[in-house]
Write a protein that holds these residues in place. Structure first.
Motif, PDB file in Angstrom:
ATOM      1  N   PRO A  43      13.211  17.349   3.524  1.00  0.00           N
ATOM      2  CA  PRO A  43      13.436  17.422   4.980  1.00  0.00           C
ATOM      3  C   PRO A  43      12.798  16.320   5.791  1.00  0.00           C
ATOM      4  N   GLY A  44      12.198  15.355   5.114  1.00  0.00           N
ATOM      5  CA  GLY A  44      11.586  14.221   5.799  1.00  0.00           C
ATOM      6  C   GLY A  44      11.520  13.058   4.842  1.00  0.00           C
ATOM      7  N   LYS A  45      10.757  12.053   5.207  1.00  0.00           N
ATOM      8  CA  LYS A  45      10.652  10.864   4.377  1.00  0.00           C
ATOM      9  C   LYS A  45       9.813  11.141   3.127  1.00  0.00           C
ATOM     10  N   VAL A  46      10.194  10.519   2.020  1.00  0.00           N
ATOM     11  CA  VAL A  46       9.436  10.590   0.771  1.00  0.00           C
ATOM     12  C   VAL A  46       8.760   9.233   0.585  1.00  0.00           C
ATOM     13  N   VAL A  47       7.441   9.260   0.444  1.00  0.00           N
ATOM     14  CA  VAL A  47       6.645   8.034   0.436  1.00  0.00           C
ATOM     15  C   VAL A  47       5.822   7.946  -0.838  1.00  0.00           C
ATOM     16  N   LEU A  48       5.728   6.726  -1.370  1.00  0.00           N
ATOM     17  CA  LEU A  48       4.848   6.445  -2.518  1.00  0.00           C
ATOM     18  C   LEU A  48       3.595   5.728  -2.032  1.00  0.00           C
ATOM     19  N   LYS A  49       2.437   6.237  -2.441  1.00  0.00           N
ATOM     20  CA  LYS A  49       1.177   5.531  -2.174  1.00  0.00           C
ATOM     21  C   LYS A  49       0.846   4.687  -3.391  1.00  0.00           C
ATOM     22  N   GLU A  56       0.813  -1.211   0.000  1.00  0.00           N
ATOM     23  CA  GLU A  56       0.000   0.000   0.000  1.00  0.00           C
ATOM     24  C   GLU A  56       0.850   1.266   0.000  1.00  0.00           C
ATOM     25  N   ALA A  57       2.055   1.188   0.520  1.00  0.00           N
ATOM     26  CA  ALA A  57       2.960   2.350   0.558  1.00  0.00           C
ATOM     27  C   ALA A  57       4.391   1.853   0.603  1.00  0.00           C
ATOM     28  N   GLY A  59       9.767   9.007 -10.461  1.00  0.00           N
ATOM     29  CA  GLY A  59      10.839   9.922 -10.865  1.00  0.00           C
ATOM     30  C   GLY A  59      10.821  11.196 -10.038  1.00  0.00           C
ATOM     31  N   ALA A  60       9.641  11.784  -9.863  1.00  0.00           N
ATOM     32  CA  ALA A  60       9.513  12.995  -9.060  1.00  0.00           C
ATOM     33  C   ALA A  60       9.882  12.719  -7.608  1.00  0.00           C
ATOM     34  N   ALA A  61       9.536  11.533  -7.112  1.00  0.00           N
ATOM     35  CA  ALA A  61       9.866  11.170  -5.736  1.00  0.00           C
ATOM     36  C   ALA A  61      11.374  11.096  -5.549  1.00  0.00           C
ATOM     37  N   GLN A  62      12.080  10.484  -6.497  1.00  0.00           N
ATOM     38  CA  GLN A  62      13.533  10.401  -6.376  1.00  0.00           C
ATOM     39  C   GLN A  62      14.181  11.785  -6.500  1.00  0.00           C
ATOM     40  N   LYS A  63      13.616  12.635  -7.318  1.00  0.00           N
ATOM     41  CA  LYS A  63      14.138  14.001  -7.427  1.00  0.00           C
ATOM     42  C   LYS A  63      13.976  14.746  -6.113  1.00  0.00           C
ATOM     43  N   ALA A  64      12.864  14.505  -5.415  1.00  0.00           N
ATOM     44  CA  ALA A  64      12.638  15.151  -4.121  1.00  0.00           C
ATOM     45  C   ALA A  64      13.682  14.701  -3.108  1.00  0.00           C
ATOM     46  N   VAL A  65      14.022  13.417  -3.123  1.00  0.00           N
ATOM     47  CA  VAL A  65      15.072  12.916  -2.228  1.00  0.00           C
ATOM     48  C   VAL A  65      16.409  13.545  -2.589  1.00  0.00           C
ATOM     49  N   ALA A  66      16.708  13.610  -3.875  1.00  0.00           N
ATOM     50  CA  ALA A  66      17.974  14.180  -4.332  1.00  0.00           C
ATOM     51  C   ALA A  66      18.095  15.654  -3.945  1.00  0.00           C
ATOM     52  N   ALA A  67      16.962  16.353  -3.882  1.00  0.00           N
ATOM     53  CA  ALA A  67      16.954  17.778  -3.543  1.00  0.00           C
ATOM     54  C   ALA A  67      17.070  18.013  -2.039  1.00  0.00           C
ATOM     55  N   GLY A  68      17.117  16.935  -1.264  1.00  0.00           N
ATOM     56  CA  GLY A  68      17.270  17.086   0.182  1.00  0.00           C
ATOM     57  C   GLY A  68      15.969  17.260   0.918  1.00  0.00           C
TER      58      GLY A  68
END
Length: 300
Positions: A293-299, A35-36, A282-291
């Motif tokens: 400030p918390g966890k990046v989660v996929l639903k 689910e996530a 792709g957008a989620a990984q870019k958010a991680v790469a940009a630093g």
């Protein structure tokens, strides 16, 4: 099933959302309807092929190490779980990861997700919670010990700080100057980790931020101990004046149970800064790469 496939090593344009056959659990394994799932910095390293020599992925590959969902099927010999159980799982980096509708994982890498936690919360706690706690345990600190934690506002750093508080130790968040106030909010005490120490004042430290690993070591007294989950810069520990314990996250269902129990009690909180859908990998990984400030989660 729908999965985020990495077709080849490279940039995020190498991801493709495709339909592939759902896996089946073998002996000792469970099938999870996911689910996530969470996106970790290590996923970016895998995607770019920087670990291909040591962890070659069978391309096309499915990334993703942290998952939450419900058990859909049990493999032969699995006990302690039932179909329908809400769980979290720690997936290995083998190209058959959690960024898909279903995933198979060893039952020993699974823990039941308490009803008080959402799937998104569960997915955010797995590797960060395990790694943060394991760094503290590696140091053998006890109540009253003062411990410097670099990357104190990252997910691993936060988990370590909150566990240090839980056992009665005194964490100090090592952060950038502009985030000192946030660091004090999390740890109670903070210092600017971008500046090397003139005089070391710590016996224990946790290194969770690569760019400042050398600075962190400068804060540790001769004979002190550092648990590091990031590479130590060459020459940073001249003369081996401190003892460095290099750590790599390890799967441990019992520790994962303890992490989830701490989250239920409010003793462990990992903020979720971004939530995307599976097809926005792709957008989620870019958010991680940009630093992020918390966890990046996929639903899913």
């Amino acid at each position: 099933m729908k999965a985020a496939l990495l077709k080849s090593y490279g940039d995020v344009d190498q991801f493709e959302i495709a339909d592939i056959p759902a896996p089946k659990p073998g002996p000792g394994e469970v099938l999870i309807k996911i689910e996530a799932s969470a996106v970790n910095p290590f996923d970016l390293v895998l995607r770019q092929g920087f670990m291909a020599q040591f962890i070659p992925l069978p391309l096309p590959a499915v990334l993703g190490g942290d998952a939450a969902g419900a058990i859909s099927a049990l493999g032969e010999g699995v006990t302690g779980f039932a179909v329908g159980d809400r769980v979290v799982a720690d997936f290995p980096a083998n190209g058959k990861g959690a960024h898909a509708e279903y995933g198979v994982v060893a039952a020993t890498s699974v823990a039941k997700l308490p009803a008080e936690l959402s799937f998104e919360q569960g997915a955010s706690l797995v590797k960060a919670g395990l790694t943060g706690r394991q760094t503290v345990e590696a140091l053998g600190v006890k109540a009253g010990d003062r411990v410097l934690v670099s990357g104190g506002l990252g997910t691993v750093g936060r988990a370590a700080i909150q566990y240090l508080k839980q056992i009665g130790a005194k964490p100090v968040a090592g952060v950038r100057r502009e985030r000192l106030s946030e660091g004090r909010d999390v740890a109670g005490e903070a210092l600017d980790i971008t500046i090397p120490a003139a005089t070391p004042s710590f016996d224990y430290a946790i290194s969770a931020a690569g760019p400042v690993a050398g600075n962190l070591i400068s804060h540790v007294r001769d004979g002190g101990h550092v648990a590091s989950v990031v590479p130590v810069p060459e020459g940073a520990n001249a003369g081996n004046h401190v003892n460095i314990i290099e750590l790599y996250h390890r799967t441990d269902a019992a520790t994962l149970d303890a992490v989830l129990e701490s989250a239920v009690r409010g003793q462990l909180v990992i903020p979720i800064s971004h939530t995307f859908t599976l097809d926005q990998i792709g957008a989620a990984q870019k958010a991680v790469a940009a630093g992020a400030p918390g966890k990046v989660v996929l639903k899913h």
